[in-house]
Write a protein that holds these residues in place. Structure first.
Motif, PDB file in Angstrom:
ATOM      1  N   GLU A 228      48.937  33.591   4.140  1.00 49.04           N
ATOM      2  CA  GLU A 228      49.249  34.454   5.590  1.00 49.04           C
ATOM      3  C   GLU A 228      50.781  34.601   5.341  1.00 49.04           C
ATOM      4  O   GLU A 228      51.225  35.721   5.810  1.00 49.04           O
TER       5      GLU A 228
ATOM      6  N   THR B 218      46.045  43.257   4.844  1.00 47.66           N
ATOM      7  CA  THR B 218      45.966  41.779   4.116  1.00 47.66           C
ATOM      8  C   THR B 218      46.012  40.737   5.237  1.00 47.66           C
ATOM      9  O   THR B 218      45.273  39.781   4.933  1.00 47.66           O
TER      10      THR B 218
ATOM     11  N   LYS C 204      43.952  41.883  -0.772  1.00 48.34           N
ATOM     12  CA  LYS C 204      45.274  41.280  -1.042  1.00 48.34           C
ATOM     13  C   LYS C 204      45.474  42.230  -2.424  1.00 48.34           C
ATOM     14  O   LYS C 204      46.609  42.653  -2.602  1.00 48.34           O
TER      15      LYS C 204
ATOM     16  N   LEU D 205      50.188  44.915   6.527  1.00 48.68           N
ATOM     17  CA  LEU D 205      50.142  43.506   7.185  1.00 48.68           C
ATOM     18  C   LEU D 205      48.583  43.579   7.747  1.00 48.68           C
ATOM     19  O   LEU D 205      47.927  42.590   7.931  1.00 48.68           O
TER      20      LEU D 205
ATOM     21  N   SER E 196      51.693  37.704   3.501  1.00 51.28           N
ATOM     22  CA  SER E 196      51.505  38.774   4.172  1.00 51.28           C
ATOM     23  C   SER E 196      52.577  38.889   5.021  1.00 51.28           C
ATOM     24  O   SER E 196      53.191  40.203   5.266  1.00 51.28           O
TER      25      SER E 196
END
Lengths: 927, 108
Positions: A137, A167, A220, A164, A140
């Protein structure tokens, strides 16, 4: 320790470029490069043992109850990624030093780049899966900041938001998947998870876990249908694209596929989902890439396509397929980063990335053109370059897949077709930009880039050549170690030779090269490629539409329920509470279980009085003074109830609070209209009555159910230990000042805050005091009635004496700080009523706001004092002293705490009522 | 005895809720006061009803009331006073700001 340093150096050093640049004027690029190099040196120091096959695991337990440990792992696969992240990272740092213009905030750029680098290293070096998700995270988030680096550009902001959202949502799915894995395996450590492949694959939750994890990986790695964020992320500065969107971040999803390969791969579900998505992505993106006019747009779709190829290889679930995937990860990172950098150079030197406007740049920048041509050749799979080798392995693998039975030919044909398009767009990249006539109408005359801007490209292109020519020497050790780490098993047979003889894969390559070139030139000259308008499916519109829909829906909902009417809110709250209560109470039996004593006449009479007073107050609430008197009656009955049911402390408190509350409401009433106008319609009153009766029935039945159920209590503990541990017989008081002293401290703090808020609200409040009472009579000029004055004065010392008595005995008999404070407050208020607040304030010139603060300080200091004796906060101690006349007397440290309570309560009562009373003083009343 | 107690709590709640739904600040204040009686009695009831006793351990009593809800309710009474006072002052401030005592600052 060492492994955590690899991550922590860039992560925690992210603020250093800015700090050193401001303090010492150090070029932020140098700082960033030094940090990345330090981290790389640490990784390299471990490389020999890892290349020999070792897996290093280290760390410490963090929150073992949740299975969360700060454990790290370096094996061949992690080493490969760490080298890519740090190596290409260093080249990107060097490149962007020349790419960014001098006025851009380089400190922020390098800081974010380091942050991302650290997060990405965390993903590839984490041993604990929860830790991996955390870093995931973080990548991201930091990529969001990097894509939106040019804040002034609306496209950059939208692209960043889109990346954002997609992902980040995938990351949540991954977290859910990882939690399930932990549930199934019983551990979040990779070593355990990778060894539990058979357990995971046989588990009924296997499909659920697989889909959740794949959602994370596919978002991703920009796999179809989630690929759309990547082209929009091209609004980022080109070094960011070269780093994040070719070599590192988009590879995180691929990394996850490889990392969890032994745990998940090899089933039919895995094959169909992973290969299906990979193949679709590869084919679709390769086709779309050909029609992009933006250099970076072409590269973005090309990246999506190559990621699809790698996904497809992992999807086969075979050891040889996995090794080929790992090999292509390396090759793609190298050639794609160099192509992005080349595109950035073109953009930097010409001011445009539009291939319809670019042409013949080879004559201005021949060296760059040569480098880009080689890199594009690697992308197309031209022999003697690295891309050719992995593509051959890929073709060979497509021929080996067993799952499709008689339709085995689908995969090789589709793979060849995708490669045809790959060759076509690679040709376009080179031919449109560097060859043909000189460009027309460019903003400036192109010239060769600065020397050092080309160096990273040269290094990467050199690698393409070296790997392509000498694969066994250059890449085999790393590939072997990484492949072994992915498989967690002995490596399959594979050969990195340049020539395997004339077989089917070679034929497929030839078809791809010839077909691709033909398609490009055919389209270029006969189909008007440059006139092609970009259209079709774009997920951005979908996502942004969904977001807009959600926002509009929320707004409509808010508009509907939030009309700024307190009556409406209260009603909704009550209805919701009733609904929840009703659902919760279904099936509740109301039959009494405990025997109950029968009511006596007194109890019936008092209850009747309470019911009568409450109902009358409600019915007559429009006549405000009368309603207040009736409320006072209710309060008195409540305190009598406390007397009856063995709660003397409560009875005293209730009685005193009742007095002060009635006084307070009387004061308020002075400024308010005497009567409430009838304004609610009959229908509305009926509706409210129904709600009220329902609420009353619910509360009454609940009370009945509670009272008639058997229960167990921890009261015995307090009853037994009040004397031995707290030194008092009055258990309620001992609980307040000793056992639960910390709660009480919080409660008197709340009281103090309420008083402060009241002081703030009353500041500069001026209300018009009525000259006449509600019946139109003028207020009496005799302000202070004689009888009250005569009585009040001797009452004060007596009341103070009583409060001292109540305070002192509070530990052993009904009384204590709360009650004594209320008695004192009431006595002083009586002086205010009898003599007027000015007179009283002259004679009792205390600042009650300060008193509240002092009382809180005293209570806190009593608690802190126990620290001086090495005991926990608010530990109490006590001893006995003999007082003449009074007799044996106990002194407890809790008494100081109780004194603090006393002072706070006096202060609060005086601040609240005293200030309010001052509003109606002579000044307010006028002449 | 329990039935009487439950009736008292139910009546107090009903009256409180009806007053809370009025459009003027003063009845809402009265409603809050009644509601805090009801809540305090309910919390107190969670320790069950014990008669002719006290939470004093030096009186040679055979049966004790539960002291925990008592301690809880004691502070609740005092804090309830602080809250009522805050509401009163808010109501006065609202009269100052809006010139009336309608809960929404005027008719809607």
């Amino acid at each position: 320790m060492l492994l955590s340093l690899v991550i922590l150096i860039p992560l925690l050093g992210a603020w250093l470029p800015a700090a050193l640049s401001r303090a010492l004027g150090v070029d932020p690029a140098r700082t960033a490069a030094a940090l990345a190099a330090a981290s790389l040196a640490l990784v390299l120091s471990q490389a020999p043992s890892v290349l020999a096959g070792a897996t290093l695991v280290s760390g410490w337990s963090w929150i073992p109850e949740a299975g969360l440990n700060a454990t790290f792992r370096l094996d061949g696969f992690g080493l490969l990624f760490a080298l890519l992240i740090l190596g290409i990272g260093l080249l990107v740092i060097l490149y962007s030093r020349y790419y960014l213009s001098p006025e851009e905030p380089k400190e922020r750029f390098y800081g974010l780049l380091l942050l991302f680098m650290g997060a990405m290293l965390g993903v590839v070096l984490a041993e604990n899966l929860l830790l991996l998700v955390t870093f995931w995270e973080l990548t991201s988030l930091s990529s969001f900041l990097l894509i939106g680096f040019w804040r002034h550009d609306a496209d950059a902001r939208r692209g960043a938001r889109l990346a954002l959202m997609v992902t980040g949502a995938g990351g949540l799915a991954l977290l859910a998947g990882v939690l399930l894995i932990g549930h199934v395996v019983g551990s979040f450590e990779l070593s355990d998870v990778l060894a539990s492949g058979p357990v995971i694959k046989a588990h009924p939750l296997y499909e659920t876990m697989l889909v959740l994890v794949l959602l994370g990986a596919f978002t991703k790695s920009a796999q179809f249908p989630f690929h759309f964020w990547l082209p929009h992320a091209m609004a980022a500065p080109t070094p960011v694209s070269a780093y994040l969107h070719s070599a590192t971040m988009v590879k995180a999803g691929i990394f996850l596929l490889g990392r969890l390969f032994p745990a998940f791969a090899g089933t039919e579900t895995w094959f169909y989902i992973v290969s299906g998505v990979g193949l679709t992505t590869q084919l679709f993106a390769a086709y779309v890439a050909l029609f992009r006019h933006d250099l970076k747009g072409l590269l973005a779709y090309s990246t999506v396509s190559h990621l699809g190829l790698i996904t497809l290889l992992f999807g086969f679930g075979t050891p040889a397929g996995a090794v080929a995937a790992v090999f292509h990860i390396i090759n793609h990172a190298v050639f794609k980063a160099s192509l992005f950098m080349a595109a950035g150079i073109v953009d930097h030197e010409t001011g445009t990335r539009d291939m319809r406007r670019l042409s013949g740049l080879a004559r201005f920048m021949p060296w760059t053109a040569a480098l880009a041509t080689v890199a594009a050749g690697a992308m197309a799979g031209v022999p003697l370059l690295n891309g050719f080798l992995s593509k051959e392995m890929f073709f060979a693998e497509t021929l080996q897949v067993q799952w499709l039975g008689s339709r085995y030919w689908v995969l090789p044909v589709a793979a060849t077709l995708a490669s045809v398009f790959t060759v076509a767009y690679s040709t376009r990249f080179v031919h449109d930009v560097f060859f043909g006539p000189p460009p027309q109408g460019l903003a400036r005359v192109p010239h060769a880039p600065p020397r050092w801007m080309k160096v990273p490209v040269e290094i990467l292109v050199g690698l393409c050549l070296l790997v392509g020519l000498l694969p066994g020497l250059i890449v085999d050790p790393l590939l072997g170690a990484a492949g072994g780490a992915v498989l967690q098993a002995p490596l399959p047979e594979y050969s990195l030779a340049l020539w395997h003889g004339f077989d089917l894969p070679v034929l497929m390559s030839v078809v791809a090269l010839v077909g691709g070139a033909s398609i490009y030139f055919a389209r270029r000259y006969y189909f008007g490629l440059h006139g092609y308008r970009q259209q079709g499916y774009d997920g951005r519109a979908l996502v942004e539409g969904l977001v807009a829909l959600a926002v509009a829906g929320s707004r409509r909902l808010v508009d509907r329920i939030a009309n700024a009417s307190l009556q409406r809110y209260v009603l909704l709250l009550l209805l919701a509470t009733l609904g929840v209560g009703f659902v919760g109470a279904r099936g509740l039996s109301l039959a009494p279980i405990d025997a109950t004593p029968p009511p006596d006449a007194l109890a019936v009479a008092l209850t009747a009085a309470l019911v009568f007073a409450a109902v009358a107050a409600t019915a007559l609430h429009a006549r405000r003074l009368l309603a207040l008197v009736l409320i006072g009656v209710v309060g008195l009955v409540v305190s009598l109830a406390f007397v009856r049911f063995s709660a003397p402390d409560l009875a005293l408190t209730q009685l005193l609070v009742e007095i002060v509350t009635v006084l307070l409401l009387l004061l308020a009433l002075y400024f308010m209209p005497a009567e409430s106008p009838r304004e609610s319609s009959g229908l509305r009153r009926a509706r409210d009555a129904v709600v009220a009766i329902a609420a009353g029935l619910g509360a009454g039945l609940l009370a009945w159910a509670v009272l008639t159920r058997p229960f167990s209590t921890i009261a015995w503990y307090y009853l037994e230990n009040a004397k031995p541990q707290g030194g008092g017989y009055n258990v309620v008081n001992v609980i307040l000042v000793d056992f639960r002293g910390f709660d009480t401290l919080g409660e008197i703090t709340v009281l103090g805050i309420a008083a402060v808020a009241i002081v703030a609200l009353l500041q500069e409040l001026k209300l018009d005091a009525p000259q006449r009472d509600w019946d139109g009579r003028p207020w009496a000029t005799e302000r202070h009635p004689l009888m009250l004055r005569v009585l009040a004065r001797p009452l004060l010392p007596l009341a103070l004496l009583v409060s001292v008595y109540l305070f002192l005995r509070g530990h052993n008999a009904p009384g204590g700080g709360f009650i004594a404070g209320l008695v004192t407050g009431t006595a002083i208020l009586l002086q205010y009523v009898a003599y007027g607040s000015d007179w009283a304030r002259e004679r009792l010139p205390w600042n009650y706001s300060t008193a509240i603060a002092l009382g809180l300080l005293l209570a806190t200091a009593t608690g802190l004092a126990s620290w001086a004796f090495g005991a926990p906060f608010l530990t109490s101690t006590f001893g006995y002293v003999h007082w003449p006349v009074v007799g044996e007397f106990e002194l407890a440290s809790a008494m100081m705490f109780d004194l603090g309570i006393y002072v706070v309560v006096v202060g609060v009562v005086m601040v609240i009522v005293g200030r309010l009373g001052a509003l109606s003083g002579p000044a307010a009343r006028g002449s | 005895m329990e039935a009487l107690f439950a009736i008292a709590i139910g009546t107090l709640t009903s009256c409180a809720v009806y007053l809370l739904l009025r459009a003027r600040t003063y009845p809402v204040l009265l409603g809050l006061t009644l509601l805090s009686y009801a809540v305090n009695l309910f919390l107190f009831a969670s320790g069950r009803l014990v008669m002719a006793s006290a939470p004093l351990t030096d009186q040679g009593l055979e049966r004790f009331p539960d002291p925990i809800p008592q301690a809880l309710v004691l502070t609740a009474i005092v804090i309830g006073f602080g809250m009522t006072a805050l509401m009163v002052v808010l109501a006065l401030r609202a009269i100052h700001a809006t010139g009336g005592d309608h809960v929404d600052g005027g008719e809607r």
